[in-house]
Design a protein around this motif. Structure first.
Motif, mmCIF file in Angstrom:
data_model
loop_
_atom_site.group_PDB
_atom_site.id
_atom_site.type_symbol
_atom_site.label_atom_id
_atom_site.label_comp_id
_atom_site.label_asym_id
_atom_site.label_seq_id
_atom_site.Cartn_x
_atom_site.Cartn_y
_atom_site.Cartn_z
ATOM 1 N N UNK A 100 0.851 -1.168 -0.012
ATOM 2 C CA UNK A 100 0.102 0.039 -0.060
ATOM 3 C C UNK A 100 0.945 1.234 -0.157
ATOM 4 N N UNK A 102 1.166 5.353 0.011
ATOM 5 C CA UNK A 102 0.337 6.636 0.257
ATOM 6 C C UNK A 102 0.820 7.541 -1.018
ATOM 7 N N UNK A 104 -0.081 10.530 -1.664
ATOM 8 C CA UNK A 104 0.283 11.720 -0.988
ATOM 9 C C UNK A 104 1.810 12.170 -0.776
ATOM 10 N N UNK A 115 3.407 19.050 -5.560
ATOM 11 C CA UNK A 115 2.092 19.489 -5.201
ATOM 12 C C UNK A 115 1.109 19.680 -6.368
ATOM 13 N N UNK A 119 -2.581 16.794 -7.027
ATOM 14 C CA UNK A 119 -3.720 17.285 -7.517
ATOM 15 C C UNK A 119 -4.536 16.328 -8.584
ATOM 16 N N UNK A 124 -4.724 13.047 -7.887
ATOM 17 C CA UNK A 124 -6.091 13.172 -7.306
ATOM 18 C C UNK A 124 -6.008 12.502 -5.670
ATOM 19 N N UNK A 125 -4.945 12.750 -5.049
ATOM 20 C CA UNK A 125 -4.862 12.048 -3.660
ATOM 21 C C UNK A 125 -5.821 12.259 -2.625
ATOM 22 N N UNK A 126 -6.402 13.281 -2.778
ATOM 23 C CA UNK A 126 -7.668 13.390 -1.890
ATOM 24 C C UNK A 126 -8.833 12.308 -2.225
ATOM 25 N N UNK A 127 -8.996 12.231 -3.406
ATOM 26 C CA UNK A 127 -9.998 11.286 -3.765
ATOM 27 C C UNK A 127 -9.478 9.808 -3.800
ATOM 28 N N UNK A 128 -8.167 9.485 -3.937
ATOM 29 C CA UNK A 128 -7.739 8.205 -4.258
ATOM 30 C C UNK A 128 -6.158 8.284 -3.458
ATOM 31 N N UNK A 129 -6.466 8.117 -2.319
ATOM 32 C CA UNK A 129 -5.242 8.214 -1.095
ATOM 33 C C UNK A 129 -4.140 7.092 -1.394
ATOM 34 N N UNK A 130 -4.657 6.142 -1.732
ATOM 35 C CA UNK A 130 -3.588 5.040 -1.817
ATOM 36 C C UNK A 130 -3.315 4.518 -3.345
ATOM 37 N N UNK A 132 -2.675 0.637 -4.567
ATOM 38 C CA UNK A 132 -2.449 -0.660 -3.774
ATOM 39 C C UNK A 132 -2.161 -1.891 -4.622
ATOM 40 N N UNK A 154 -5.446 5.361 -8.940
ATOM 41 C CA UNK A 154 -6.302 6.354 -9.455
ATOM 42 C C UNK A 154 -7.852 6.063 -9.735
#
Lengths: 216, 308
Positions: A100, A102, A104, A115, A119, A124-130, A132, A154
């Motif tokens: 897994x 991260x 971010x 940065x 985005x 799109x780390x706020x939507x797909x944080x990991x 895997x 993603x």
């Protein structure tokens, strides 16, 4: 006299009988114990437990490179990774690998670019944080394992097959360690990255995983 | 880097299409039906103009929401905007308009959940243990986002009197709010999320087209429709930009303030000339000095190495 002699003989007979019973009992117990021991020994020999490892962040890396303007390579890595491996040397098909990442923690040695990569035009780390990987099939090959599994990035899951080279285990300072290396090629367009964002950065990315596992 | 010509073409296409569709449907609607229905038809014409304008602008850029709808922007485009359109059509077609503005408010509040759905902002626990917001933080995020969208709907709902002076006042207010929307889109782009800013341009263009036709054809209801859609679009871009992009709370606050100042300050029952100048200057100062120029400077500072 005769009566006392008879009683003595009876006592001796009882003593002999009880001794022989005790001996039989002890011998029976030994037999059972031996049987149990044999069963345990044989059992251990036929089904060795799978080796369990956790991802060693200090001695591992998940890095990547992608073409820039089709003339050079941009390198980056993910700094926060977690994972666990279960290796069954006797029956490799029972082994499993999980990783897994991260998203971010992407690091390309340029804060502004990192940065930008976090985005929605890219990871799109706020939507797909990991990101895997979960193995579904493991096969032993010369010098390692061929691992098929579900790779999710993603928000898209695809079945991929990687060759995990290595697997040699050693004992270091009381900790059992195992190491693997692999390299895989991914197309960002397969994982629904914004096609407009592909532009100067090539569609294909090469992911290089060098990981070490520590026994739990 | 975004293609500036393509973005401009998308904006102009959306504006022209929205305006032309409005014009094409408006006279027939206005002439053929009288009374309440006569007032409703222009609104439907405005909505059809908006929808066609947005679609044509998106088609120009090749923006198609990716299926399944897993990203916030895709959900906003494919679920949020049609939901708001449906709510607006329901409100327009209903005979008791004054008492049923609730579909707009409900739809506006639901937009917050549509945008944030499945993201880390709504995750209390995660399998990997990498993201774990407290339940209170999640509830607060949803509630505040919903309130923002409802407040913007409420701002657009203000002052619905159809007098001549009001139409002009509403037009100026909506035009200034449109500037705030455009600024929000540009700031989100400068922050690094080109896709969101690019998708907001057809919305801005379509709203602008409907607004211009509303002012030119002296149709106050068209201006009202444009006003609502500017506010909703602004809310959507701010939520997306803040939760998924790099739009900071101070930037979002200044943009919202710039949109709210004209909506609150310019009232229909006053002579607007002097006031419009004052409000216009204030909005320009707020947007350019406090939001746009710092965003451009920050972009140049951060990205100069990468773009050189």
């Amino acid at each position: 006299m005769q009566q006392s002699d008879r009683r003595c003989a009876q006592f001796r007979q009882i003593e002999v009988l009880s001794r022989s019973n005790l001996a039989m009992l002890i011998s029976r117990l030994f037999q059972i114990n031996a049987l149990l021991l044999m069963t345990l020994v044989c059992g251990t020999a036929t089904a060795a437990p799978a080796e369990e490892y956790v991802y060693d962040l200090v001695h591992s890396s998940v890095s990547f490179k992608a073409r820039h303007l089709d003339i050079s390579w941009i390198h980056g890595r993910f700094n926060e990774v977690d994972g666990k491996f279960s290796i069954d040397r006797e029956d490799p098909s029972k082994s499993s690998f999980q990783l897994t990442i991260k998203a971010d923690s992407v690091d390309t040695a340029n804060a502004a670019r990192d940065e930008h990569l976090r985005q929605p035009d890219y990871f799109d780390t706020k939507q797909f944080p990991t990101i895997e990987f979960r193995s579904t099939k493991v096969k032993a090959i010369e010098g390692g394992y061929e691992v098929t599994g579900d790779f999710t990035m993603h928000g898209v899951t695809r079945s991929i097959t990687i060759e995990l080279m290595g697997g040699k285990a050693i004992e270091s300072r009381g900790v059992r360690r195992v190491g693997f290396s692999t390299e895989l090629r991914l197309k960002r367009s397969d994982y629904k990255f914004d096609p407009k964002a592909i532009g100067p950065i090539g569609d294909e990315a090469i992911v290089i995983i060098d990981c070490e596992g520590m026994s739990q | 880097m975004p293609d500036l010509w393509l973005l401009t073409a998308s904006f102009v296409t959306a504006m022209l299409t929205a305006g032309l569709v409005c014009l094409a449907t408006l006279p027939r609607a206005g002439r053929s039906v009288s009374g309440h229905r006569g007032a409703v038809r222009p609104q439907l014409a405005a909505l059809s103009g908006l929808a066609s304008g947005v679609l044509s602008g998106m088609a120009m850029q090749g923006i198609v929401p990716a299926l399944p709808l897993v990203s916030g922007l895709d959900r906003w485009l494919a679920i949020g905007l049609p939901l708001l359109l449906l709510a607006d059509v329901v409100r327009c077609c209903w005979s008791l308009q004054k008492f049923i503005s609730w579909p707009r408010y409900l739809a506006a509040a639901a937009i917050a959940i549509v945008i944030l759905f499945g993201s880390v902002h709504l995750q209390v626990e995660s399998d990997a243990g990498l993201w774990a917001g407290s339940p209170a933080a999640v509830v607060l995020t949803v509630v505040l986002s919903g309130i923002l969208m409802m407040l913007l709907t409420g701002l657009a709902d203000r002052d619905r009197d159809a007098s001549e002076l009001n139409r002009l006042a509403a037009g100026v207010r909506t035009g200034l709010a449109l500037c705030a929307l455009q600024t929000a889109a540009v700031v989100v782009m400068l922050g690094g999320w080109i896709g969101c800013g690019a998708a907001a341009l057809p919305l801005t263009g379509a709203c602008g087209g409907v607004l211009l036709i509303g002012l030119a054809a002296r149709q106050r209801s068209l201006v009202d429709v444009a006003s609502h859609w500017v506010c909703w679009s602004l809310g959507g871009v701010i939520l997306l930009g803040h939760f998924f992009g790099r739009l900071t709370i101070p930037q979002a606050g200044m943009i919202l303030a710039a949109a709210a100042i004209p909506l609150v300050a310019i009232r229909g029952n006053q002579s607007i000339r002097a006031k419009v100048l004052g409000v216009w200057a204030l909005v320009a100062v707020v947007l350019f000095l406090s939001v746009l120029i710092p965003a451009v400077l920050e972009f140049q500072r951060r990205m100069s190495v990468l773009l050189s």
